[in-house]
Each structure stands twice: as C-alpha cells, then as structure tokens.
Design a protein around this motif. Structure first.
Motif, PDB file in Angstrom:
ATOM      1  N   VAL A 113      10.295 -14.259  37.274  1.00 20.31           N
ATOM      2  CA  VAL A 113      11.650 -14.827  37.293  1.00 20.31           C
ATOM      3  C   VAL A 113      11.993 -15.442  35.940  1.00 20.31           C
ATOM      4  CG1 VAL A 113      13.093 -16.642  38.301  1.00 20.31           C
ATOM      5  CG2 VAL A 113      11.694 -15.195  39.785  1.00 20.31           C
ATOM      6  N   LEU A 114      11.040 -16.183  35.360  1.00 18.02           N
ATOM      7  CA  LEU A 114      11.287 -16.800  34.052  1.00 18.02           C
ATOM      8  C   LEU A 114      11.430 -15.744  32.961  1.00 18.02           C
ATOM      9  CD1 LEU A 114       8.802 -19.811  34.245  1.00 18.02           C
ATOM     10  CD2 LEU A 114      11.297 -19.924  34.236  1.00 18.02           C
ATOM     11  N   LEU A 172      14.887 -14.526  33.318  1.00 19.21           N
ATOM     12  CA  LEU A 172      15.827 -15.517  32.798  1.00 19.21           C
ATOM     13  C   LEU A 172      15.834 -15.530  31.266  1.00 19.21           C
ATOM     14  CD1 LEU A 172      15.317 -18.596  35.160  1.00 19.21           C
ATOM     15  CD2 LEU A 172      17.276 -17.057  35.066  1.00 19.21           C
ATOM     16  N   LEU A 173      14.655 -15.342  30.656  1.00 20.36           N
ATOM     17  CA  LEU A 173      14.595 -15.307  29.196  1.00 20.36           C
ATOM     18  C   LEU A 173      15.370 -14.109  28.652  1.00 20.36           C
ATOM     19  CD1 LEU A 173      13.170 -16.889  26.851  1.00 20.36           C
ATOM     20  CD2 LEU A 173      11.462 -15.067  26.882  1.00 20.36           C
ATOM     21  N   ALA A 174      15.258 -12.977  29.338  1.00 18.42           N
ATOM     22  CA  ALA A 174      16.018 -11.799  28.909  1.00 18.42           C
ATOM     23  C   ALA A 174      17.514 -12.029  29.070  1.00 18.42           C
ATOM     24  CB  ALA A 174      15.567 -10.578  29.714  1.00 18.42           C
ATOM     25  N   VAL A 175      17.916 -12.646  30.176  1.00 14.35           N
ATOM     26  CA  VAL A 175      19.342 -12.927  30.390  1.00 14.35           C
ATOM     27  C   VAL A 175      19.843 -13.948  29.368  1.00 14.35           C
ATOM     28  CG1 VAL A 175      21.000 -13.919  32.006  1.00 14.35           C
ATOM     29  CG2 VAL A 175      19.250 -12.340  32.830  1.00 14.35           C
ATOM     30  N   LEU A 233       8.028 -20.442  30.631  1.00 16.39           N
ATOM     31  CA  LEU A 233       7.402 -19.125  30.753  1.00 16.39           C
ATOM     32  C   LEU A 233       6.009 -19.137  30.150  1.00 16.39           C
ATOM     33  CD1 LEU A 233       7.490 -16.117  31.432  1.00 16.39           C
ATOM     34  CD2 LEU A 233       8.646 -15.724  29.243  1.00 16.39           C
ATOM     35  N   PHE A 234       5.839 -19.773  29.006  1.00 15.79           N
ATOM     36  CA  PHE A 234       4.523 -19.856  28.373  1.00 15.79           C
ATOM     37  C   PHE A 234       3.531 -20.572  29.287  1.00 15.79           C
ATOM     38  CE2 PHE A 234       1.383 -21.914  25.676  1.00 15.79           C
ATOM     39  CZ  PHE A 234       0.982 -20.880  24.866  1.00 15.79           C
ATOM     40  N   THR A 235       3.955 -21.713  29.851  1.00 14.68           N
ATOM     41  CA  THR A 235       3.086 -22.469  30.748  1.00 14.68           C
ATOM     42  C   THR A 235       2.746 -21.668  31.997  1.00 14.68           C
ATOM     43  OG1 THR A 235       4.107 -24.514  29.946  1.00 14.68           O
ATOM     44  CG2 THR A 235       2.852 -24.633  31.995  1.00 14.68           C
ATOM     45  N   SER A 236       3.753 -21.002  32.546  1.00 13.63           N
ATOM     46  CA  SER A 236       3.533 -20.216  33.759  1.00 13.63           C
ATOM     47  C   SER A 236       2.552 -19.076  33.512  1.00 13.63           C
ATOM     48  CB  SER A 236       4.871 -19.667  34.266  1.00 13.63           C
ATOM     49  OG  SER A 236       4.692 -18.865  35.404  1.00 13.63           O
TER      50      SER A 236
END
Length: 519
Positions: A20-21, A24-27, A80-83
C-alpha cells in the motif's frame, strides 16, 4: 499501550502495508511529473504561475512545485522504508532456515494431498528403491531427503522452488537499496540551473552565486563545489516543415577544471560529463541584442533572453537600462529617466499583422515588438524582482510610464523615441538553460533497479512444490510405491510435472489422481 504498539508495528511491517505504501509513493510522485518543479526548471514554474495566478499559490503552499522534497512525500518514503525493513528481516531469517533445512518427512496419508499416485511396484527392497529414486531426483536438481519409517518402509521427500521466496526477498531488499540511494542523493547531492547566453561575456563558473536556481542537500558544502566554467559557443536547432522540433545540439567550451580548454557537444540525451557533476541541456531560445543610445549620446548594448511562450519560439522579455541618461558632466542620475523595453521576439515575423506570434520556430525573418517605458525601475530599493518582466506595480502606480505606441523592429532597424533617444535591434544570440547536477545516489539507484528486475523475475517464475514417495515392502517381494505432490503456490501445470517426476523417480508410469479421484 504495549499491545497497541505491538499491533501497530505488526500492521506497519506487514507485506500488505508495504505494498500500500509503495502504491502511495507512486501516486505521490505523479504531481512531480505533471507539475513543473523548481529544482528542474524554474522558468516553467514561473510560466505556470502566470497562467494560473489563483491556483499557483495554493499549489506552492502544498509543495506542488517541490514534490520530492516535501514533508508529506518524505513521510511516505520513511514509512515505506521502515515497513520494508521490518517485513524483510523476519522473512529473511525464516527463508534462510527453510533453505538449509531438510525437506519435511513424508505425510502419513498421501491420498489427502492435492496430487497423489500409485505407480507400479518396484523391484528390490524398499531401501534400495528409495536410494535409487532419491538419486534420480537429485539429478533433476531437487533437494532430497530419504528417511527410514520403520517396518522396512522408506520415505523420500523432495522439494524445489525456493527461488520464488529468494526473488521476493531480493525484490524488497533492492527496493530498500533504491530508497537508500535516493536518500544519499538527497543528502549529498546538489543541482543548479543557469540560463547561458552565447558568447564569452555570458559564460558562468560553478559557484552558487552564479546560478539562477540552486538547491543542495544538508550534507553539501556550497563552497566546495567542483571548479569549472562553461561558455555557450554554438547552438543548432532543426525543425520539421510543420514546425515540430527534430533535434537540438549545443557546443560549449569548458575550462577551469584543471584541464585544457575544450569544446564539447551537448544534446538532450547526451549531457556534458564533468568530474563531480553532469550538465544537461533543458531549454533554449533567443536573446535579442538591443543598443540604446540616451539623450547624452551614450550607447549601451545588451543581449536579453526572451523566454518562449509557445511552440513556435515566440518569446517574452524585458530589456532594462537603469544607468541611462546619466549626465556626463555631473555624474548625476535621475531615477525618473531610467528606460526599459518590454516586448515579444518573433523568429519569423508573419507577413501580415497582428505581430503577436511567430510564423515558424526557426529564425527566418526575425523581429522584436517593443513597448518603451521611462521612469523609475525600482531597482534601487533592493527589492528582488524578475529580470524577464517589468514591475507591474510600478507601471500601475505611474512610476514607470509607457512612451508612445509599440514598435516592430526588424534586424538593423532603429526606433527614435520622443526625447530623441534611440533603440536599435542589432540581431540575436542563442541561449540555453543548463542544469548542472551531482547525484551520488544515482549508481546505487540504478543497481537497485536492476536487482529489482532480477528479483521480480524470480518471484514471478519460481514455484515452490514438494513431491513425496513412500516405499513399503510387498508380501510377494519387491516394494509397493505411493506418491503425493503438494504445490506451495498457485501452479496450474503441477499435475503434469508431478506425473513426469514420479515416473522418472520410480522408473514406471504413474496413475495420477487428484484429491477427489478414485482408483
């Protein structure tokens, strides 16, 4: 509270949250591709602001012109990095154990597996038949384990397809490498844009003060930029008969970097590569050369970049002469007698009016349409303003007044104003916008993307599956064989592969049945 934090961490480090993240980063990157960015070409940002005066301030407040350095983009990036890190570490440990662990023991009831078969009885005792089957499976690059099960029975377990999980982990680890590369580029990278007019008088050197727009990471020392100077010596643009651009190419002279002066070509996809930086060609246009002669006979000549406003290279710009009409006897300057010209440059003047748009983007019949202004330009107040436009507030307040009607000048023509001063259109020079960039994270990002593709290939084409064989001594000699197969992922062709694997391992054709089959 502890349970809440533990559950929140589990949700954040789940693969679903990471996907999901990533989405979201792409969007979130879409506005950075649609809207002009200050770090890429500030002229486009200014043009957008002029075209959308009501919307542009709100876009700027929401970091729409600086998407990739905005707090909300950084928040998605860090989450996103943490996930990914929290998701990969436990999966990597589990995968490492699975790779080095022996295949599991043969299930007690093979008929309950999705695929099962009853090949013909094998000759010899169960141990020898199991050893022979294990050897054949190993030659087929299966990981094999043979175990004695008691009462003379032997079980053979084989598995294949760890490449899928390896590809998954490689894919997500490479994403972390890409994120780290972007972070390194953000911390230690810098970029600057400079509009360069052709000629030695307009060359620039790599210092912060000489850039029109400059951004640097927090770890960059602006005083330690690599030394070099760039001069535009030539520019050539080729257009199709329809006016569509076909090719752009510039030649620049480089020196000051410890090497001899040299001229090198620069094109859109062929940047100038220097030690510690690359220079990219972004835009181009014309700079009309105007000579203004004031009431005391003093002449000033300037090449003024006019910024394109359409696809036909029609340009807008302003030529300012704040030091005009200075009395040579006293050296006194009357701010009310400062002069400026605002206008349009047309590379190809149309055959008939209105002369507000060029007929072709190439310089065939150049002309410049000028509006003359006299008064206080407001530059002595120390308030920053655009070098490409006049201060409209000064015009509205009457401090800067228009002189006469607009005049179209062709190359070599002179316009005499009401006070007997003159302005002459001498010709044009070309200009280009050069973007100088240093991004130390570029190589890690490129390597990470390559590894992402490798990992994605393994993830898509790898299929985890297991095959089990049981050899049980038969009453009349030889041994009875039973087989079962278990695909660990969706694998439509597993039934055919299972049949071939069992037949090859046992040395006899197998009658394959699914879970609901009958003898």
């Amino acid at each position: 509270m502890t349970a809440f934090l533990r559950n929140s961490w589990r949700q954040l480090t789940s693969m679903r949250t990471a996907l999901v993240l990533l989405f979201l980063l792409a969007v979130a990157a879409v506005p950075g591709s649609v809207l002009p960015q200050k770090g890429v070409k500030v002229e486009d940002v200014e043009a957008y602001a002029r075209a959308h005066p009501d919307l542009a301030p709100w876009v700027d407040r929401l970091w729409g012109f600086e998407v990739f350095t905005s707090p909300w983009f950084a928040a998605i990036y860090l989450l996103l990095f943490t996930s990914l890190v929290g998701c990969i570490l436990p999966r990597a440990r589990a995968h490492w154990r699975a790779v080095w662990a022996r295949p599991p023991a043969v299930p007690r009831n093979l008929d309950r597996l999705p695929q099962h078969a009853a090949p013909a009885d094998a000759a010899g005792d169960a141990a020898a038949a199991a050893a022979a089957a294990a050897a054949r499976l190993r030659r087929g690059r299966w990981r094999v384990a043979a175990r004695a099960e008691g009462e003379g029975a032997w079980g053979v377990s084989a598995e294949k397809g760890h490449l899928k999980e390896t590809g998954n982990l490689l894919f997500h680890t490479a994403l972390i490498a890409v994120l780290l590369g972007v972070a390194v580029g953000s911390w230690y990278g810098w970029s600057g844009n400079r509009l360069v007019v052709a000629g030695p008088d307009y060359a620039f050197c790599n210092t912060v003060q000489q850039y029109d727009e400059f951004t640097a990471g927090p770890r960059v020392d602006p005083a330690a930029l690599p030394p070099f100077c760039i001069e535009l010596t030539d520019f050539h643009a080729r257009f199709l008969p329809s006016g569509q651009p076909a090719a752009f190419r510039a030649r620049v002279a480089v020196d000051g970097d410890g090497r001899p002066r040299r001229e090198v070509p620069v094109a859109v996809n062929n940047p100038l590569r220097l030690d510690g930086a690359n220079a990219y060609l972004l835009g181009h246009g014309f700079a009309p050369v105007l000579r203004y002669t004031d009431r005391f006979g003093r002449a000033q000549t300037t090449a003024v970049p006019f910024l394109p406003v359409d696809d036909l290279s029609t340009g807008e710009g302003a030529a300012k002469f704040p030091d005009a009409n200075v009395d040579p006897r006293t050296g006194a300057r009357d701010p009310r007698l400062q002069v400026a010209f605002e206008g349009l440059f047309l590379p190809t003047v149309p055959d008939a009016p209105p002369f507000t748009r060029s007929a072709f983007p190439e310089e065939r019949a150049p002309g410049v349409l000028l509006w003359a202004y006299r008064g206080n330009l407001g530059e002595d107040a120390g308030i920053p303003g655009s070098v490409y436009r006049l201060d409209q507030a000064a015009v509205a307040a009457g401090a800067l007044k228009q002189v006469g009607e607009p005049k179209l000048l062709r190359r070599g023509e002179t316009w005499t104003l009401d006070d007997r001063t003159t302005v002459e259109f001498l010709g044009t020079r070309r200009w280009v916008t050069v973007s100088v960039r240093h991004d130390p994270g570029q190589v890690p990002v490129l390597a990470g993307v390559a590894v992402v593709l490798v990992g994605l290939t393994g993830s898509l084409f790898g299929r985890r599956r297991r095959v089990f064989l049981r050899f049980t001594p038969a009453a009349g000699g030889g041994c009875q064989v039973r087989a079962g197969g278990l695909p660990r992922t969706d694998y439509p062709g597993f039934a055919d592969e299972f049949s071939q694997v069992v037949a090859g391992a046992v040395g006899a054709p197998a009658q394959v049945r699914d879970r609901g089959g009958t003898d």
